[in-house]
Design a protein around this motif. Structure first.
Motif, short mmCIF file in Angstrom:
data_model
loop_
_atom_site.label_atom_id
_atom_site.label_comp_id
_atom_site.label_asym_id
_atom_site.label_seq_id
_atom_site.Cartn_x
_atom_site.Cartn_y
_atom_site.Cartn_z
N VAL A 146 5.81 5.16 9.49
CA VAL A 146 5.36 6.11 8.48
C VAL A 146 5.16 5.39 7.15
O VAL A 146 6.03 4.62 6.72
N TRP A 147 4.00 5.61 6.52
CA TRP A 147 3.75 5.09 5.17
C TRP A 147 4.19 6.16 4.17
O TRP A 147 3.60 7.23 4.08
N PRO A 148 5.26 5.92 3.40
CA PRO A 148 5.81 6.97 2.55
C PRO A 148 5.01 7.26 1.29
O PRO A 148 5.19 8.30 0.67
N GLY A 149 4.14 6.34 0.91
CA GLY A 149 3.36 6.54 -0.32
C GLY A 149 3.95 5.75 -1.47
O GLY A 149 5.15 5.50 -1.55
N GLU A 150 3.08 5.34 -2.40
CA GLU A 150 3.52 4.50 -3.52
C GLU A 150 4.56 5.17 -4.41
O GLU A 150 5.54 4.52 -4.82
N PRO A 151 4.41 6.48 -4.75
CA PRO A 151 5.45 7.11 -5.59
C PRO A 151 6.84 7.06 -4.95
O PRO A 151 7.83 6.82 -5.65
N VAL A 152 6.92 7.26 -3.63
CA VAL A 152 8.21 7.22 -2.96
C VAL A 152 8.78 5.80 -2.98
O VAL A 152 9.97 5.59 -3.24
N HIS A 215 13.23 7.26 -12.46
CA HIS A 215 12.27 7.13 -13.56
C HIS A 215 11.04 7.99 -13.37
O HIS A 215 10.62 8.72 -14.28
N SER A 216 10.43 7.93 -12.20
CA SER A 216 9.18 8.67 -11.97
C SER A 216 9.41 10.17 -12.04
O SER A 216 8.57 10.93 -12.56
N VAL A 217 10.55 10.64 -11.52
CA VAL A 217 10.85 12.07 -11.55
C VAL A 217 11.15 12.52 -12.97
O VAL A 217 10.73 13.61 -13.39
N THR A 407 7.18 -5.72 -13.07
CA THR A 407 6.13 -4.81 -13.50
C THR A 407 6.28 -3.46 -12.82
O THR A 407 6.51 -3.39 -11.62
N CYS A 408 6.16 -2.38 -13.60
CA CYS A 408 6.30 -1.04 -13.05
C CYS A 408 4.95 -0.32 -13.10
O CYS A 408 4.29 -0.31 -14.14
N LEU A 409 4.56 0.29 -11.99
CA LEU A 409 3.29 0.99 -11.93
C LEU A 409 3.29 2.29 -12.72
O LEU A 409 2.24 2.89 -12.95
N TRP A 410 4.50 2.74 -13.16
CA TRP A 410 4.56 4.02 -13.87
C TRP A 410 4.22 3.87 -15.34
O TRP A 410 4.08 4.86 -16.05
N ASN A 411 4.16 2.65 -15.86
CA ASN A 411 3.84 2.46 -17.29
C ASN A 411 2.35 2.28 -17.48
O ASN A 411 1.66 1.83 -16.63
#
Length: 411
Positions: A146-152, A215-217, A407-411
């Motif tokens: 299962v690919w959970p997705g980048e946010p997960v 962080h993302s939540v 590096t964080c993708l959320w910034n």
């Protein structure tokens, strides 16, 4: 003289070294203790989920014994997720042969003795069977991964980082997130798993394992920020409201103000100018050190007199008294730990989900959540009896600095 000065520095260092050695020795001894069946089951489940979930090895910390949960936590996890799987995935729970026996044939004395010795391990069989059948069914498919997705994946990285820093007691939130991601892959209607995780955890009130908000939540919560201002026509006559309607404190003199139905004349409170009957809303408040109350008031909530502002009266609030007595004003009141007393509180309302949550903004951690089906307009409510420090509504929605390494993708 110089030798004495150096001795002052050396002694604490020696003591620290001794304490660290003792701590390591204690951890090794604890890990050598025989594990119960439920703990071993969780380790094996982590191994299977680690194989199923692509590009995430966080559960490896569990099945390699780096993160061993208490037996009671393992049992609660198994029972809870077996119920979820039975409802959403399995047509029915498969009872063990032991449970299918007639009650009169059971050895109740032996059964009770087994439960006392093993902490309830005897009752885990049917629940474990449901989870095992679920994992077997996934592995039997042509494409079992299962690919959970980048946010997960980003959230899992965040949880792992915080666990390594000691901000999470264990990796139970990560395990639950992976479970939700795998279940979501089977669902016809896809959901945002990170948001689903937040709603689920806040509904269970299992705050001991989810105080830290990833962080993302947290940034998603902040995206619901509202410009909240105080309604001076609702404020108690003893309260002083600032010109920008963002601050309030108790004055030393009683003001003469027009009497109206929406004004508090007992408790030192005021409500926000805008009410909410749908959507997500978030605001932050700097609070005093001795006494305050925050939350929402239903449109039908009575504001006159000194009736308790509890859930029975249409108020969903958190209250601090005497600087240490923090509680949710349910009926009866729900006491919260003194260690949770915040200086800046985030209040998050999700009307459709029926949740009102409180957070410590500085620690980015969960305090308490009310779960209720909302049917009427809700107004932010604020209360204080402090005359020196203002209770101040601050701009919410400022995205917090990412705590992830690299590096964080959320910034």
């Amino acid at each position: 003289m110089m030798k004495d000065c150096l001795q002052i520095l050396i002694e604490p260092a020696k003591k620290l070294k001794i304490r660290l050695k003792e701590s390591r020795k204690r951890v090794k001894l604890e890990k050598k203790e025989p594990l119960l069946e439920s703990q071993l089951f969780i380790m094996e489940l982590a191994r299977e989920l680690n194989r199923i979930c692509q590009r995430s090895n966080i559960l490896g910390h569990i099945w390699t014994s780096e993160d061993i949960w208490p037996a009671s936590v393992c049992r609660d996890f198994i029972v809870e997720w077996a119920a979820v799987l039975e409802k959403r995935v399995q047509p029915r729970i498969i009872l063990s042969e032991y449970q299918q026996e007639k009650p009169e044939k059971k050895d109740w004395k032996g059964h009770l003795l087994c439960m006392l010795e093993a902490g309830g391990e005897c009752d885990m069989g049917p629940h474990k069977r449901v989870i095992m059948d679920w994992t077997r069914e996934i592995k039997s498919r042509p494409q079992p991964t299962v690919w959970p997705g980048e946010p997960v994946l980003m959230m899992l990285d965040d949880l792992e980082f915080q666990w390594k820093r000691g901000r999470l007691p264990n990796l139970l939130p990560a395990m639950e997130l992976v479970m939700l991601a795998v279940m979501n892959a089977d669902s016809l209607v896809k959901e945002d798993v990170t948001k689903q995780w937040l709603v689920r955890k806040q509904r269970s009130q299992n705050i001991d394992t989810v105080r830290y908000i990833p962080h993302s939540v947290w940034n998603w919560i902040c995206d619901a920020a509202e410009e909240v201002t105080l309604d001076s026509d609702s404020a108690h006559p003893d309260l002083l409201i600032s010109s920008d309607h963002k601050r309030m404190r108790c004055g030393l003199k009683h003001r003469e103000v027009p009497r109206c139905q929406r004004r508090f004349d007992g408790w030192w409170c005021a409500v926000g100018q805008e009410g909410y009957a749908s959507g997500r809303h978030y605001w932050e408040v700097e609070v005093g050190e001795r006494d305050w109350r925050l939350g929402v008031a239903k449109a039908s909530g009575v504001r006159q007199g000194f009736r308790p502002l509890t859930t029975a009266r249409g108020y969903l609030t958190l209250r601090l008294e005497r600087g240490a007595d923090l509680k949710a004003l349910t009926v009866p009141a729900t006491p919260l730990s003194q260690s949770l007393v915040p200086r800046k509180v985030g209040v998050y309302l999700d009307y459709e989900q029926g949740q009102l949550s409180f957070y410590d903004v500085e620690k980015r951690s969960h305090l308490y959540t009310y779960n209720e089906k909302f049917t009427e307009e809700l107004y932010p409510v604020f209360g204080t009896v402090e005359s020196v420090k203002d209770l101040a509504i601050r701009p919410g929605g400022v995205r917090q600095r990412c705590l992830c390494p690299g590096t964080c993708l959320w910034n």
